[in-house]
Design a protein around this motif. Structure first.
Motif, PDB file in Angstrom:
ATOM      1  N   ASP A 187       0.830  -1.215   0.000  1.00  0.00           N
ATOM      2  CA  ASP A 187       0.000   0.000   0.000  1.00  0.00           C
ATOM      3  C   ASP A 187       0.863   1.263   0.000  1.00  0.00           C
ATOM      4  OD1 ASP A 187      -2.350  -1.416  -0.068  1.00  0.00           O
ATOM      5  OD2 ASP A 187      -2.640  -1.393   2.115  1.00  0.00           O
ATOM      6  N   ILE A 188       1.916   1.249   0.823  1.00  0.00           N
ATOM      7  CA  ILE A 188       2.817   2.406   0.888  1.00  0.00           C
ATOM      8  C   ILE A 188       3.494   2.627  -0.465  1.00  0.00           C
ATOM      9  CG2 ILE A 188       4.958   3.281   1.894  1.00  0.00           C
ATOM     10  CD1 ILE A 188       4.109   1.919   4.536  1.00  0.00           C
ATOM     11  N   LYS A 221       1.780   6.688  -6.872  1.00  0.00           N
ATOM     12  CA  LYS A 221       0.790   7.711  -7.239  1.00  0.00           C
ATOM     13  C   LYS A 221       1.378   9.116  -7.091  1.00  0.00           C
ATOM     14  CE  LYS A 221      -3.861   9.386  -6.133  1.00  0.00           C
ATOM     15  NZ  LYS A 221      -5.027   9.260  -5.236  1.00  0.00           N
ATOM     16  N   ASP A 222       2.088   9.328  -5.981  1.00  0.00           N
ATOM     17  CA  ASP A 222       2.713  10.641  -5.758  1.00  0.00           C
ATOM     18  C   ASP A 222       3.769  10.923  -6.815  1.00  0.00           C
ATOM     19  OD1 ASP A 222       1.121  10.996  -3.551  1.00  0.00           O
ATOM     20  OD2 ASP A 222       2.649  10.380  -2.098  1.00  0.00           O
ATOM     21  N   LYS A 231       2.362   1.689  -3.407  1.00  0.00           N
ATOM     22  CA  LYS A 231       1.367   2.166  -4.381  1.00  0.00           C
ATOM     23  C   LYS A 231       1.086   3.659  -4.205  1.00  0.00           C
ATOM     24  CE  LYS A 231      -1.035  -2.215  -5.251  1.00  0.00           C
ATOM     25  NZ  LYS A 231      -2.294  -2.957  -5.124  1.00  0.00           N
ATOM     26  N   LYS A 232       1.025   4.076  -2.945  1.00  0.00           N
ATOM     27  CA  LYS A 232       0.825   5.510  -2.684  1.00  0.00           C
ATOM     28  C   LYS A 232       2.025   6.318  -3.183  1.00  0.00           C
ATOM     29  CE  LYS A 232      -0.328   8.834   0.948  1.00  0.00           C
ATOM     30  NZ  LYS A 232       0.640   9.825   0.472  1.00  0.00           N
ATOM     31  N   GLN A 233       3.203   5.763  -2.964  1.00  0.00           N
ATOM     32  CA  GLN A 233       4.419   6.428  -3.434  1.00  0.00           C
ATOM     33  C   GLN A 233       4.424   6.533  -4.953  1.00  0.00           C
ATOM     34  OE1 GLN A 233       6.538   7.886  -1.544  1.00  0.00           O
ATOM     35  NE2 GLN A 233       8.140   8.405  -3.028  1.00  0.00           N
TER      36      GLN A 233
END
Length: 237
Positions: A98-99, A105-106, A101-103
């Motif tokens: 999850d981390i 996206k950013d 994937k968020k990274q």
């Protein structure tokens, strides 16, 4: 004395032509400098835009590498899931995914911003380059005209300087020295006519006694107001 007056008048006519040519030369050289400066300034802006584009492109490449690394991390983490034995470890790996994937996206948003900035900079650079090309074309044409005009001016200066040197040698030294001094101070007008009790150089009224003496002697005197050399051409004036 009339011969000296005429000599000085002839010299002054040459000096005025020379001064006009020198002023034209100075104006043309200044115009050429301004054209060159305009081109240099625009080229500096274009070079700066190129540098900024390269910086943004380098940043985009670094983001691409970071994205690849994060995607590789996700694949690695996902490949570990089937072999995990405990729920705690399973949840920890999911959190890592999850981390990551968020990274990603950013990083993708930041990369999009960089690409947009590059596009804007490239558009600006293209517009500036078009302007520079237009200026260069017009500047080349005008600079060619300026070079031709400067050549003509140099020829005038060369010819008139030669004539002046030959003519000024015929003027007696005291008058020559005075003429040269006043010429520099009065912007090319050293000897003028006195007419109707007035100096035609500064247009100030001359003292009657001074004017009458000049009229009687038919010589050369200095204006008490502007120091120009005065002469009278016709006794009836």
């Amino acid at each position: 004395m009339e011969d000296v007056v005429q000599l000085l008048i002839d010299v002054q006519e040459l000096d005025q032509k020379i001064l006009e040519a020198q002023n034209t030369k100075q104006r043309l050289e200044l115009e050429q400098q301004q054209l060159d400066k305009q081109v240099d300034q625009l080229q500096t802006v274009i070079d700066d835009l190129s540098s900024r584009i390269r910086e943004q492109q380098t940043a985009c490449e670094e983001l691409s590498q970071a994205l690849l690394q994060e995607k590789a991390n996700i694949e690695k983490s996902e490949s570990r899931l089937p072999g995990i034995k405990t729920q705690k470890e399973y949840l920890a790996v999911l959190k890592e995914i999850d981390i990551a994937k968020k990274q990603i996206k950013d990083l993708e948003e930041l990369q999009q911003q960089k690409n947009q900035a590059i596009e804007e900079l490239e558009n600006d650079q293209q517009e500036r380059q078009q302007a520079l090309d237009e200026i260069n074309n017009s500047s080349e044409n005008r600079c060619g005209e300026i070079r031709e005009l400067l050549g003509e001016v140099e020829e005038i200066l060369s010819n008139e300087d030669g004539k002046r040197d030959a003519l000024i040698e015929q003027v007696p030294q005291p008058f020559r020295s005075r003429y040269e001094l006043v010429l520099k101070r009065r912007n090319g007008q050293a000897i003028v006519e006195a007419r109707n009790y007035t100096c035609t150089g500064c247009h100030m009224r001359l003292p009657p006694q001074f004017f009458n003496a000049l009229l009687k002697n038919r010589g050369i005197e200095c204006c008490p107001h502007c120091n120009r050399m005065l002469f009278i051409s016709n006794p009836e004036d």
